[in-house]
Scaffold this motif. Structure first.
Motif, mmCIF file in Angstrom:
data_model
loop_
_atom_site.group_PDB
_atom_site.id
_atom_site.type_symbol
_atom_site.label_atom_id
_atom_site.label_comp_id
_atom_site.label_asym_id
_atom_site.label_seq_id
_atom_site.Cartn_x
_atom_site.Cartn_y
_atom_site.Cartn_z
ATOM 1 N N GLN A 151 -46.748 -22.792 16.992
ATOM 2 C CA GLN A 151 -47.951 -22.172 16.428
ATOM 3 C C GLN A 151 -47.584 -21.246 15.272
ATOM 4 O OE1 GLN A 151 -50.911 -23.320 17.316
ATOM 5 N NE2 GLN A 151 -51.779 -22.102 15.682
ATOM 6 N N ASP A 152 -46.470 -20.537 15.398
ATOM 7 C CA ASP A 152 -45.999 -19.708 14.283
ATOM 8 C C ASP A 152 -45.770 -20.569 13.045
ATOM 9 O OD1 ASP A 152 -45.940 -17.364 15.843
ATOM 10 O OD2 ASP A 152 -43.817 -17.619 16.356
ATOM 11 N N LEU A 153 -45.154 -21.733 13.237
ATOM 12 C CA LEU A 153 -44.883 -22.629 12.101
ATOM 13 C C LEU A 153 -46.171 -23.098 11.434
ATOM 14 C CD1 LEU A 153 -41.893 -24.717 13.481
ATOM 15 C CD2 LEU A 153 -41.840 -22.987 11.659
ATOM 16 N N VAL A 154 -47.207 -23.350 12.223
ATOM 17 C CA VAL A 154 -48.505 -23.751 11.659
ATOM 18 C C VAL A 154 -49.005 -22.662 10.706
ATOM 19 C CG1 VAL A 154 -50.949 -24.136 12.224
ATOM 20 C CG2 VAL A 154 -49.154 -25.271 13.557
ATOM 21 N N HIS A 155 -48.954 -21.422 11.145
ATOM 22 C CA HIS A 155 -49.456 -20.318 10.317
ATOM 23 C C HIS A 155 -48.544 -20.063 9.120
ATOM 24 C CE1 HIS A 155 -52.706 -19.568 13.035
ATOM 25 N NE2 HIS A 155 -51.899 -19.298 14.034
ATOM 26 N N LEU A 156 -47.240 -20.205 9.309
ATOM 27 C CA LEU A 156 -46.320 -20.016 8.178
ATOM 28 C C LEU A 156 -46.512 -21.095 7.120
ATOM 29 C CD1 LEU A 156 -43.035 -18.872 9.929
ATOM 30 C CD2 LEU A 156 -44.554 -17.497 8.485
ATOM 31 N N ARG A 157 -46.750 -22.316 7.559
ATOM 32 C CA ARG A 157 -47.019 -23.384 6.571
ATOM 33 C C ARG A 157 -48.290 -23.069 5.791
ATOM 34 N NH1 ARG A 157 -45.395 -26.824 11.133
ATOM 35 N NH2 ARG A 157 -43.206 -27.340 10.795
ATOM 36 N N ARG A 158 -49.265 -22.506 6.455
ATOM 37 C CA ARG A 158 -50.488 -22.102 5.759
ATOM 38 C C ARG A 158 -50.165 -21.007 4.731
ATOM 39 N NH1 ARG A 158 -54.677 -23.247 2.967
ATOM 40 N NH2 ARG A 158 -56.309 -21.685 3.066
ATOM 41 N N CYS A 159 -49.279 -20.098 5.084
ATOM 42 C CA CYS A 159 -48.863 -19.058 4.139
ATOM 43 C C CYS A 159 -48.234 -19.678 2.894
ATOM 44 C CB CYS A 159 -47.871 -18.102 4.798
ATOM 45 S SG CYS A 159 -48.598 -17.066 6.083
ATOM 46 N N VAL A 160 -47.426 -20.694 3.083
ATOM 47 C CA VAL A 160 -46.810 -21.376 1.938
ATOM 48 C C VAL A 160 -47.885 -22.070 1.101
ATOM 49 C CG1 VAL A 160 -45.162 -23.166 1.231
ATOM 50 C CG2 VAL A 160 -44.573 -21.572 3.083
ATOM 51 N N GLU A 161 -48.909 -22.646 1.748
ATOM 52 C CA GLU A 161 -50.035 -23.234 1.005
ATOM 53 C C GLU A 161 -50.749 -22.168 0.182
ATOM 54 O OE1 GLU A 161 -52.574 -25.062 3.918
ATOM 55 O OE2 GLU A 161 -51.116 -26.636 4.396
ATOM 56 N N LEU A 162 -50.957 -21.000 0.774
ATOM 57 C CA LEU A 162 -51.611 -19.903 0.052
ATOM 58 C C LEU A 162 -50.738 -19.410 -1.101
ATOM 59 C CD1 LEU A 162 -52.996 -18.020 3.156
ATOM 60 C CD2 LEU A 162 -54.390 -19.134 1.384
ATOM 61 N N ALA A 163 -49.429 -19.375 -0.891
ATOM 62 C CA ALA A 163 -48.506 -18.992 -1.966
ATOM 63 C C ALA A 163 -48.568 -20.009 -3.101
ATOM 64 C CB ALA A 163 -47.088 -18.863 -1.419
ATOM 65 N N THR A 164 -48.713 -21.285 -2.752
ATOM 66 C CA THR A 164 -48.861 -22.332 -3.759
ATOM 67 C C THR A 164 -50.145 -22.119 -4.553
ATOM 68 O OG1 THR A 164 -47.637 -23.874 -2.365
ATOM 69 C CG2 THR A 164 -49.014 -24.835 -4.112
ATOM 70 N N ARG A 165 -51.209 -21.785 -3.851
ATOM 71 C CA ARG A 165 -52.492 -21.500 -4.514
ATOM 72 C C ARG A 165 -52.335 -20.319 -5.477
ATOM 73 N NH1 ARG A 165 -57.394 -20.488 -0.656
ATOM 74 N NH2 ARG A 165 -56.886 -22.635 -0.130
ATOM 75 N N ALA A 166 -51.569 -19.315 -5.070
ATOM 76 C CA ALA A 166 -51.342 -18.156 -5.934
ATOM 77 C C ALA A 166 -50.641 -18.580 -7.226
ATOM 78 C CB ALA A 166 -50.514 -17.102 -5.200
ATOM 79 N N VAL A 167 -49.596 -19.399 -7.104
ATOM 80 C CA VAL A 167 -48.870 -19.865 -8.295
ATOM 81 C C VAL A 167 -49.810 -20.664 -9.197
ATOM 82 C CG1 VAL A 167 -47.012 -21.382 -9.105
ATOM 83 C CG2 VAL A 167 -46.609 -19.825 -7.192
ATOM 84 N N GLU A 168 -50.623 -21.510 -8.605
ATOM 85 C CA GLU A 168 -51.568 -22.312 -9.387
ATOM 86 C C GLU A 168 -52.585 -21.443 -10.113
ATOM 87 O OE1 GLU A 168 -52.941 -24.986 -6.335
ATOM 88 O OE2 GLU A 168 -51.153 -26.253 -6.521
ATOM 89 N N ALA A 169 -52.853 -20.252 -9.571
ATOM 90 C CA ALA A 169 -53.797 -19.324 -10.199
ATOM 91 C C ALA A 169 -53.102 -18.374 -11.176
ATOM 92 C CB ALA A 169 -54.514 -18.515 -9.119
ATOM 93 N N GLY A 170 -51.787 -18.575 -11.385
ATOM 94 C CA GLY A 170 -51.049 -17.732 -12.312
ATOM 95 C C GLY A 170 -50.458 -16.487 -11.695
ATOM 96 N N ASP A 171 -50.419 -16.457 -10.363
ATOM 97 C CA ASP A 171 -49.903 -15.295 -9.653
ATOM 98 C C ASP A 171 -48.523 -15.553 -9.079
ATOM 99 O OD1 ASP A 171 -51.139 -12.688 -9.248
ATOM 100 O OD2 ASP A 171 -52.949 -13.846 -8.826
ATOM 101 N N GLU A 172 -47.948 -14.510 -8.501
ATOM 102 C CA GLU A 172 -46.663 -14.637 -7.819
ATOM 103 C C GLU A 172 -46.873 -15.322 -6.469
ATOM 104 O OE1 GLU A 172 -45.080 -10.689 -7.654
ATOM 105 O OE2 GLU A 172 -44.771 -10.615 -9.817
ATOM 106 N N PRO A 173 -45.870 -16.073 -5.991
ATOM 107 C CA PRO A 173 -46.037 -16.923 -4.803
ATOM 108 C C PRO A 173 -45.883 -16.208 -3.465
ATOM 109 C CG PRO A 173 -43.884 -17.284 -5.753
ATOM 110 C CD PRO A 173 -44.591 -16.317 -6.651
ATOM 111 N N PHE A 174 -46.946 -15.526 -3.078
ATOM 112 C CA PHE A 174 -46.975 -14.897 -1.761
ATOM 113 C C PHE A 174 -48.314 -15.194 -1.109
ATOM 114 C CE2 PHE A 174 -43.956 -12.422 -4.185
ATOM 115 C CZ PHE A 174 -42.894 -12.293 -3.297
#
Length: 159
Positions: A5-28
């Motif tokens: 379950q931790d891995l599920v949420h961490l993968r979501r965090c990486v997806e959100l970090a990807t969204r940040a990069v796509e929006a011109g932000d830092e990947p967090f």
């Protein structure tokens, strides 16, 4: 210990970090999960507008104070693509949030940024437990290191 379950949420965090990069932000990216396993809040970095305090971990701490009781905050888990900076770690400690699960560490990030030739951050990259000695931290997760490193490389390539 890191659970499935931790891995599920961490993968979501990486997806959100990807969204940040796509929006011109830092990947967090970060996710707040309640003690019953429900996702309470998701966010990603919003520093590209010039306010370098707009970290998702700080946003989670501020939201938690307004929406959760102290007991609920202590029972919640914060998942994040990268270990909290000292500002976010302090906020986490001050508001009494529970466990923190990180995909990557500050030590890893420091190494990656050095390899990329990025200038040092204005704040020392301290481990969460240096700032909040009582914090319960799990991670980093080796299988997520490369995807997170790649996001930082992508983010710094455009700088």
């Amino acid at each position: 210990m890191i659970t499935e379950q931790d891995l599920v949420h961490l993968r979501r965090c990486v997806e959100l970090a990807t969204r940040a990069v796509e929006a011109g932000d830092e990947p967090f990216g970060s996710v707040l999960v309640g003690q019953e396993g429900e996702v309470l809040l998701e966010d990603h970095n919003h520093v590209s507008g010039g306010d370098l305090t707009r970290h998702p971990e700080l946003a989670i701490a501020l939201w938690a104070v307004d929406h959760l009781t102290p007991v609920e905050r202590a029972g919640a888990t914060v998942y994040t693509s990268g270990e909290h900076c000292p500002m976010c770690a302090a906020a986490h400690g001050w508001v009494g949030l529970g466990r923190i699960v990180i995909a990557s560490s500050s030590e890893q990030l420091t190494g990656w940024l050095g390899e990329l030739g990025a200038p040092p951050a204005p704040v020392a990259p301290l481990p969460i437990t240096t700032v909040v000695p009582s914090a319960v931290v799990a991670g980093p997760v080796p299988e997520l290191a490369e995807p997170v490193r790649a996001l930082h490389a992508r983010s710094h390539a455009r700088d």
